[in-house]
Design a protein around this motif. Structure first.
Motif, short mmCIF file in Angstrom:
data_model
loop_
_atom_site.label_atom_id
_atom_site.label_comp_id
_atom_site.label_asym_id
_atom_site.label_seq_id
_atom_site.Cartn_x
_atom_site.Cartn_y
_atom_site.Cartn_z
N ALA A 1 0.81 -1.25 -0.28
CA ALA A 1 0.54 0.08 -0.39
C ALA A 1 0.65 1.18 0.31
CB ALA A 1 -0.71 -0.04 1.27
N ASP A 2 0.60 2.01 -0.62
CA ASP A 2 1.65 3.38 -0.93
C ASP A 2 1.39 4.45 0.00
OD1 ASP A 2 2.29 2.23 -3.31
OD2 ASP A 2 1.28 3.39 -4.71
N TYR A 3 0.18 5.09 0.81
CA TYR A 3 0.10 5.93 1.64
C TYR A 3 -0.16 5.20 3.12
CZ TYR A 3 -1.17 8.00 -2.89
OH TYR A 3 -1.16 8.33 -4.26
N TYR A 4 0.21 6.37 3.75
CA TYR A 4 0.46 5.72 5.85
C TYR A 4 -0.05 6.98 6.30
CZ TYR A 4 2.00 3.64 9.71
OH TYR A 4 2.26 2.85 11.24
N TYR A 5 -1.83 6.97 6.16
CA TYR A 5 -2.15 8.28 7.12
C TYR A 5 -2.16 7.71 8.15
CZ TYR A 5 -4.25 9.58 2.47
OH TYR A 5 -4.92 10.63 1.75
N TYR A 6 -2.15 9.06 8.72
CA TYR A 6 -2.30 9.23 10.78
C TYR A 6 -3.68 10.44 10.74
CZ TYR A 6 0.66 13.94 9.51
OH TYR A 6 0.90 15.14 9.39
N PRO A 7 -3.93 10.97 12.06
CA PRO A 7 -4.01 10.35 13.17
C PRO A 7 -4.20 9.02 13.14
CG PRO A 7 -4.99 11.87 13.77
CD PRO A 7 -4.49 12.06 12.12
N GLY A 8 -4.03 8.22 14.01
CA GLY A 8 -5.23 7.56 14.49
C GLY A 8 -6.34 7.67 15.57
N TRP A 9 -7.39 8.04 14.77
CA TRP A 9 -8.21 8.63 15.61
C TRP A 9 -9.66 7.27 16.70
CZ3 TRP A 9 -12.97 6.36 13.57
CH2 TRP A 9 -12.96 5.79 12.35
N HIS A 10 -9.17 6.49 15.17
CA HIS A 10 -10.09 5.33 15.96
C HIS A 10 -8.61 4.30 17.42
CE1 HIS A 10 -6.74 3.79 13.73
NE2 HIS A 10 -7.04 2.42 14.12
N GLU A 11 -7.66 4.60 17.72
CA GLU A 11 -7.59 3.95 18.44
C GLU A 11 -6.23 4.70 19.40
OE1 GLU A 11 -6.89 -0.14 19.58
OE2 GLU A 11 -7.59 -0.75 16.86
N PRO A 12 -6.30 6.53 20.13
CA PRO A 12 -5.23 7.19 20.55
C PRO A 12 -4.85 6.77 21.84
CG PRO A 12 -8.06 7.50 20.93
CD PRO A 12 -8.08 6.28 20.37
N GLY A 13 -4.89 5.99 21.91
CA GLY A 13 -3.98 4.99 23.17
C GLY A 13 -4.86 3.88 23.49
N SER A 14 -4.59 2.65 23.30
CA SER A 14 -5.47 1.44 23.26
C SER A 14 -4.24 1.05 25.13
CB SER A 14 -5.38 0.50 21.91
OG SER A 14 -6.08 0.84 21.19
N THR A 15 -5.51 0.97 25.41
CA THR A 15 -4.73 -0.15 26.39
C THR A 15 -4.71 -1.49 26.92
OG1 THR A 15 -5.63 1.84 28.47
CG2 THR A 15 -5.48 -0.25 29.37
N LEU A 16 -4.55 -2.08 26.98
CA LEU A 16 -4.26 -3.32 26.78
C LEU A 16 -4.32 -4.21 28.53
CD1 LEU A 16 -1.43 -4.90 24.53
CD2 LEU A 16 -3.58 -4.16 24.36
N GLU A 17 -5.09 -5.22 28.39
CA GLU A 17 -5.12 -6.15 29.74
C GLU A 17 -4.47 -6.62 29.95
OE1 GLU A 17 -9.21 -6.67 29.61
OE2 GLU A 17 -9.41 -8.61 28.66
N ILE A 18 -4.21 -7.41 31.31
CA ILE A 18 -4.13 -8.71 32.74
C ILE A 18 -5.25 -8.95 33.67
CG2 ILE A 18 -2.58 -9.69 33.97
CD1 ILE A 18 -0.57 -7.68 33.10
#
Ligand code: CA
Length: 371
Positions: A241-258
């Protein structure tokens, strides 16, 4: 006692402390390579994850957590980490820990929205909180208590166990200049953001990470989001894919879980409970640190070495996506009182933190870029 006498006495105490410290005679000598041992039996636990074993970034969360626990307990507690599919399938993690087949799991809470709708808010929502803000909400804004409440019926205790930071909007085979360009676009973008794109006219799919490259290459999808430069470079999306778009409006700081099985947790002595809590806190921060360091290096490589066309999504498109997100959110929480409760807490925190971060983080970052 007069002031002078007090001063003299303090001076004597101070000097004595220095002398003792220098001579070392009053301090117990701790051997570097030995741990304090209680002679207790080793506790061996199992952790299942939603990531491939040792997957860079995301998959290092459980590995780091396991290492920290081992180190802090001096081997008294050992956690064996299994990658997705090794013990249970990726999406079987929640049930395996809930049912007590294993004691621990690592993943992302929004994978479980089918079971716990409110879990969406403990990972990320479009136009939501950043990593720093998520940690603020969870630890000081009531988020953690709500997360515990949401998971209690499943006999689970949640902890934050990593964060990706702001992700990228994704890889696109064609330019996105207006909302019209999203019509008919086939994109890999899961969750609520996928619903937002669907309402904007796109056809969205959820594919596991390892299927994205081939799907882009073979034209099954025209666009895909994954994580950010560090992980995306590894998968080689720039080749298809040629184009790399920002910003990550959809995942602005994904917290992972334990996630921890509650019965297993309750069986632990007090010190091991504390070690688990602080090992998770360390793993949570460590992942963000790693992404921060590696993402900017990978982005430089993508641009300088692979000639990637880096683009910002036009404000007009982002504005429309934001409007659609508000509608999607209202529909999402409509029939679920717990999701409404969590959304209320999340939104109130977001409103307050936006006001503060506008004049702190954002203002400073803008200032730093002045000519
Ligand atoms: Ca993503």
């Amino acid at each position: 006692m007069s002031k002078v006498m007090k001063m003299k006495r303090l001076l004597v105490i101070g000097l004595t402390t220095i002398i003792i410290a220098c001579s070392g005679s009053e301090k117990p000598q701790v051997q570097d390579q030995e741990c304090f041992s209680t002679g207790e039996k080793t506790i061996k636990w199992t952790m299942v994850t939603t990531w491939p074993k040792n997957f860079p970034g995301l998959g290092m969360g459980p590995e780091n957590f396991s290492d920290y626990v081992n180190e802090m307990t001096c081997g008294r507690m050992q956690i064996k980490v299994y990658g997705a599919g090794e013990f249970v399938p990726a999406l079987g993690v929640f049930d395996a820990v809930s049912q007590g087949n294993v004691q621990l799991g690592h993943g992302a809470s929004y994978y479980w929205t089918g079971k716990v709708k409110s879990s969406q808010f403990f990972t990320a929502v479009p136009f939501g909180l950043t990593a720093q803000e998520m940690n603020g909400w969870l630890n000081y804004g009531g988020g953690m208590e709500l997360w515990e409440e949401a998971y209690a019926p499943f006999n689970l205790i949640p902890l934050a166990g990593g964060n990706s930071g702001v992700q990228m909007a994704g890889w696109f085979k064609k330019e996105i200049n207006s909302l019209k360009d999203l019509k008919g676009l086939k994109m890999r973008i899961p969750g609520l953001a996928g619903e937002v794109f669907t309402r904007a006219g796109a056809e969205t799919v959820t594919l596991p990470g390892n299927e994205i490259f081939l799907s882009l290459q073979q034209g099954v999808v025209d666009a895909a989001e994954w994580v950010g430069p560090y992980n995306d470079l590894t998968f080689g999306f720039h080749q298809v894919a040629d184009y790399y778009y920002y910003p990550g409006w959809h995942e602005p700081g994904s917290t992972l879980e334990i996630i921890i099985n509650k019965d297993a947790y309750e069986s632990l002595p007090k010190d091991l409970k504390a070690i688990i809590k602080y090992a998770a806190k360390s793993a949570n921060q460590e992942m963000l640190d790693e992404y921060t360091a590696r993402n900017n290096k990978a982005l430089t490589e993508l641009i300088d070495k692979h000639d990637v066309d880096l683009r910002k999504l036009p404000d007009s498109v982002l504005r429309e996506l934001k409007k659609i997100t508000d509608d999607v959110m209202q529909d999402f929480i409509q029939d679920d009182p717990m999701a409404q409760k969590v959304y209320k807490s999340y939104s109130e925190f977001k409103e307050q933190v936006i006001n503060y971060h506008r004049i702190s983080e954002k203002a400073y970052i803008d200032t730093r870029e002045l000519d």
